[in-house]
Design an enzyme around this catalytic site. Structure first.
Site, mmCIF file in Angstrom:
data_model
loop_
_atom_site.group_PDB
_atom_site.id
_atom_site.type_symbol
_atom_site.label_atom_id
_atom_site.label_comp_id
_atom_site.label_asym_id
_atom_site.label_seq_id
_atom_site.Cartn_x
_atom_site.Cartn_y
_atom_site.Cartn_z
ATOM 1 N N GLY A 85 0.826 -1.216 0.000
ATOM 2 C CA GLY A 85 0.000 0.000 0.000
ATOM 3 C C GLY A 85 0.850 1.252 0.000
ATOM 4 O O GLY A 85 0.651 2.163 0.810
ATOM 5 N N ALA A 86 1.796 1.314 -0.946
ATOM 6 C CA ALA A 86 2.761 2.436 -0.922
ATOM 7 C C ALA A 86 2.609 3.363 -2.121
ATOM 8 O O ALA A 86 3.513 4.119 -2.452
ATOM 9 C CB ALA A 86 4.183 1.884 -0.837
ATOM 10 N N SER A 87 1.447 3.313 -2.787
ATOM 11 C CA SER A 87 1.215 4.258 -3.889
ATOM 12 C C SER A 87 0.855 5.632 -3.354
ATOM 13 O O SER A 87 1.057 6.652 -4.025
ATOM 14 C CB SER A 87 0.081 3.741 -4.781
ATOM 15 O OG SER A 87 -1.005 3.321 -3.983
ATOM 16 N N ASP A 142 -3.922 -7.482 -5.073
ATOM 17 C CA ASP A 142 -4.846 -7.305 -3.955
ATOM 18 C C ASP A 142 -4.291 -8.079 -2.746
ATOM 19 O O ASP A 142 -4.201 -9.308 -2.785
ATOM 20 C CB ASP A 142 -6.216 -7.857 -4.381
ATOM 21 C CG ASP A 142 -7.256 -7.759 -3.284
ATOM 22 O OD1 ASP A 142 -6.920 -7.307 -2.164
ATOM 23 O OD2 ASP A 142 -8.417 -8.157 -3.553
ATOM 24 N N VAL A 143 -3.932 -7.356 -1.687
ATOM 25 C CA VAL A 143 -3.325 -8.025 -0.523
ATOM 26 C C VAL A 143 -4.285 -8.983 0.183
ATOM 27 O O VAL A 143 -3.857 -9.809 0.984
ATOM 28 C CB VAL A 143 -2.773 -7.015 0.522
ATOM 29 C CG1 VAL A 143 -1.516 -6.331 0.036
ATOM 30 C CG2 VAL A 143 -3.829 -6.028 0.965
ATOM 31 N N TYR A 175 -12.812 -2.288 11.646
ATOM 32 C CA TYR A 175 -11.442 -1.749 11.539
ATOM 33 C C TYR A 175 -10.674 -1.964 12.849
ATOM 34 O O TYR A 175 -9.518 -2.388 12.839
ATOM 35 C CB TYR A 175 -11.562 -0.258 11.210
ATOM 36 C CG TYR A 175 -10.271 0.468 10.929
ATOM 37 C CD1 TYR A 175 -9.643 0.374 9.680
ATOM 38 C CD2 TYR A 175 -9.692 1.294 11.894
ATOM 39 C CE1 TYR A 175 -8.473 1.070 9.408
ATOM 40 C CE2 TYR A 175 -8.522 1.994 11.633
ATOM 41 C CZ TYR A 175 -7.925 1.887 10.386
ATOM 42 O OH TYR A 175 -6.766 2.584 10.127
ATOM 43 N N LYS A 201 -7.321 -4.133 13.422
ATOM 44 C CA LYS A 201 -6.096 -3.480 13.910
ATOM 45 C C LYS A 201 -5.658 -4.077 15.259
ATOM 46 O O LYS A 201 -4.460 -4.199 15.526
ATOM 47 C CB LYS A 201 -6.307 -1.967 14.023
ATOM 48 C CG LYS A 201 -6.514 -1.262 12.667
ATOM 49 C CD LYS A 201 -5.338 -1.457 11.739
ATOM 50 C CE LYS A 201 -5.429 -0.610 10.477
ATOM 51 N NZ LYS A 201 -4.313 -0.866 9.548
HETATM 52 P P1 NAP Z 1 -4.532 5.564 1.968
HETATM 53 O O1 NAP Z 1 -3.969 6.926 1.745
HETATM 54 O O2 NAP Z 1 -5.987 5.322 1.727
HETATM 55 O O3 NAP Z 1 -3.659 4.513 1.096
HETATM 56 C C1 NAP Z 1 -3.988 3.154 1.133
HETATM 57 C C2 NAP Z 1 -2.942 2.352 0.388
HETATM 58 O O4 NAP Z 1 -3.271 0.962 0.503
HETATM 59 C C3 NAP Z 1 -2.884 2.648 -1.099
HETATM 60 O O5 NAP Z 1 -1.565 2.475 -1.562
HETATM 61 C C4 NAP Z 1 -3.798 1.577 -1.698
HETATM 62 O O6 NAP Z 1 -3.497 1.281 -3.071
HETATM 63 C C5 NAP Z 1 -3.448 0.405 -0.798
HETATM 64 N N1 NAP Z 1 -4.503 -0.608 -0.734
HETATM 65 C C6 NAP Z 1 -5.770 -0.468 -0.298
HETATM 66 N N2 NAP Z 1 -6.446 -1.642 -0.412
HETATM 67 C C7 NAP Z 1 -5.583 -2.538 -0.945
HETATM 68 C C8 NAP Z 1 -5.671 -3.902 -1.330
HETATM 69 N N3 NAP Z 1 -6.805 -4.607 -1.194
HETATM 70 N N4 NAP Z 1 -4.577 -4.494 -1.860
HETATM 71 C C9 NAP Z 1 -3.427 -3.806 -2.027
HETATM 72 N N5 NAP Z 1 -3.262 -2.526 -1.671
HETATM 73 C C10 NAP Z 1 -4.334 -1.894 -1.135
HETATM 74 O O7 NAP Z 1 -4.283 5.074 3.477
HETATM 75 P P2 NAP Z 1 -3.293 5.654 4.609
HETATM 76 O O8 NAP Z 1 -4.029 6.681 5.363
HETATM 77 O O9 NAP Z 1 -1.968 5.963 4.027
HETATM 78 O O10 NAP Z 1 -3.208 4.361 5.551
HETATM 79 C C11 NAP Z 1 -2.126 3.447 5.480
HETATM 80 C C12 NAP Z 1 -2.238 2.495 6.670
HETATM 81 O O11 NAP Z 1 -2.212 3.250 7.878
HETATM 82 C C13 NAP Z 1 -3.543 1.692 6.694
HETATM 83 O O12 NAP Z 1 -3.303 0.395 7.172
HETATM 84 C C14 NAP Z 1 -4.395 2.477 7.682
HETATM 85 O O13 NAP Z 1 -5.365 1.650 8.288
HETATM 86 C C15 NAP Z 1 -3.337 2.919 8.673
HETATM 87 N N6 NAP Z 1 -3.717 4.077 9.480
HETATM 88 C C16 NAP Z 1 -4.010 5.272 8.906
HETATM 89 C C17 NAP Z 1 -4.372 6.353 9.726
HETATM 90 C C18 NAP Z 1 -4.705 7.716 9.169
HETATM 91 O O14 NAP Z 1 -5.113 8.595 9.960
HETATM 92 N N7 NAP Z 1 -4.568 7.957 7.872
HETATM 93 C C19 NAP Z 1 -4.428 6.177 11.111
HETATM 94 C C20 NAP Z 1 -4.116 4.946 11.644
HETATM 95 C C21 NAP Z 1 -3.753 3.900 10.821
HETATM 96 P P3 NAP Z 1 -4.208 2.141 -4.293
HETATM 97 O O15 NAP Z 1 -3.568 3.510 -4.275
HETATM 98 O O16 NAP Z 1 -3.877 1.371 -5.517
HETATM 99 O O17 NAP Z 1 -5.658 2.207 -3.974
#
Ligand code: NAP
Length: 241
Positions: A9-11, A60-61, A152, A156
């Site tokens: 998920g690093a895009s 898809d993970v 969620y 987690k």
């Molecule tokens: P984000 O901006 O929505 O990015 C999600 C990433 O995961 C994207 O690269 C997406 O790929 C990829 N992804 C989603 N579903 C996938 C699947 N089924 N298979 C493969 N890749 C998948 O999310 P983020 O905010 O950076 O969050 C990253 C992590 O941190 C997550 O685990 C989230 O739960 C956790 N987190 C976030 C927050 C927050 O406040 N943002 C807080 C606590 C924890 P595409 O670009 O191709 O869609």
């Protein structure tokens, strides 16, 4: 540096910041994403300036077969994996009473089962290497719970148990396993959240976190914290103390 990092998920968002941070200190990076090829290509372009090897893999993970196929490809391309960051994740929020099976299963499959699928072949490789560092991206709500996020929070919290168990099992193989628990971080995931001001009231540092704030903590756990395993590092600006 000679280390290879795999970040799911690093895009975009936190995963992208982690990939850039690890590349900035000389790690080669394999990044994965679900479907947003343009965003993944942008991440690769930004990594270019660090002169490390970087490749993107779309799968898809939550799909075990796709994971196995692509992790095999990554191992073939990079020969080793020193750092694994299980970061890909989604939200499908709803009050428990209205939560559908689909919302429950999508989140458990993408946020928790994915870590099982991805870690299995990577741990096998790390056991042969007799070294490795795994970081699972959990969330502070996995520790404290949250209204409207039973799916969620369950996923987690599951990742935290997974982290601690693997840390106990794999320590003797030279593999460390830790988790980061971000709080309220500015990414696409949180861009439509209502009541942001309410959150800011309870954050000691009085600002939302950035993806780079989380990436710094991941770099610490991955590369610097040689005697730290089984820990959950909360990166929430003092939101929950
Ligand atoms: P984000 O901006 O929505 O990015 C999600 C990433 O995961 C994207 O690269 C997406 O790929 C990829 N992804 C989603 N579903 C996938 C699947 N089924 N298979 C493969 N890749 C998948 O999310 P983020 O905010 O950076 O969050 C990253 C992590 O941190 C997550 O685990 C989230 O739960 C956790 N987190 C976030 C927050 C927050 O406040 N943002 C807080 C606590 C924890 P595409 O670009 O191709 O869609």
């Amino acid at each position: 540096m000679g280390k290879v990092a795999l970040i799911t998920g690093a895009s975009r968002g936190i995963g992208k910041a982690i990939a850039l941070k690890l590349a900035s200190v000389g790690c080669d990076v394999a990044i994965t994403y679900a479907g947003n090829t343009e965003a993944a290509q942008n991440t690769l372009s930004e990594i270019e300036k660090y002169n490390v090897k970087a490749k993107a893999y779309k799968f898809d993970v939550s799909n075990k077969e796709e994971v196995e196929e692509n992790i095999a490809k990554i191992i073939e391309d990079f020969n080793q994996i020193d750092i694994l960051v299980n970061n890909a994740g989604i939200t499908r929020d709803d009050l428990f009473i209205r939560m559908t099976d689909d919302k429950w299963n999508d989140v458990i499959n993408t946020n928790l089962n994915s870590a099982f699928y991805v870690s299995k072949p990577v741990v096998k490789l790390m056991m042969k290497q007799r070294s490795g560092s795994i970081i699972n991206t959990t969330s502070i709500v996995g520790v404290y719970g949250n209204i409207g996020q039973a799916n969620y929070c369950a996923a987690k919290a599951g990742l935290i148990g997974f982290t601690k168990s693997l840390a106990k099992e794999l320590g003797l193989r030279g593999i460390r396993v830790n988790a980061v628990a971000p709080g309220f971080i500015e990414t696409d995931m949180t861009k439509d959240l209502p009541n942001k001001e309410e959150f800011l009231k309870i954050i000691s540092l009085k600002r939302m976190g950035t993806a780079d704030d989380v990436a710094s903590a991941v770099k610490f756990l991955a590369l610097d914290a040689e005697y730290v395993t089984g820990q959950v590092l909360e990166v929430d600006g003092g939101m929950l103390i």
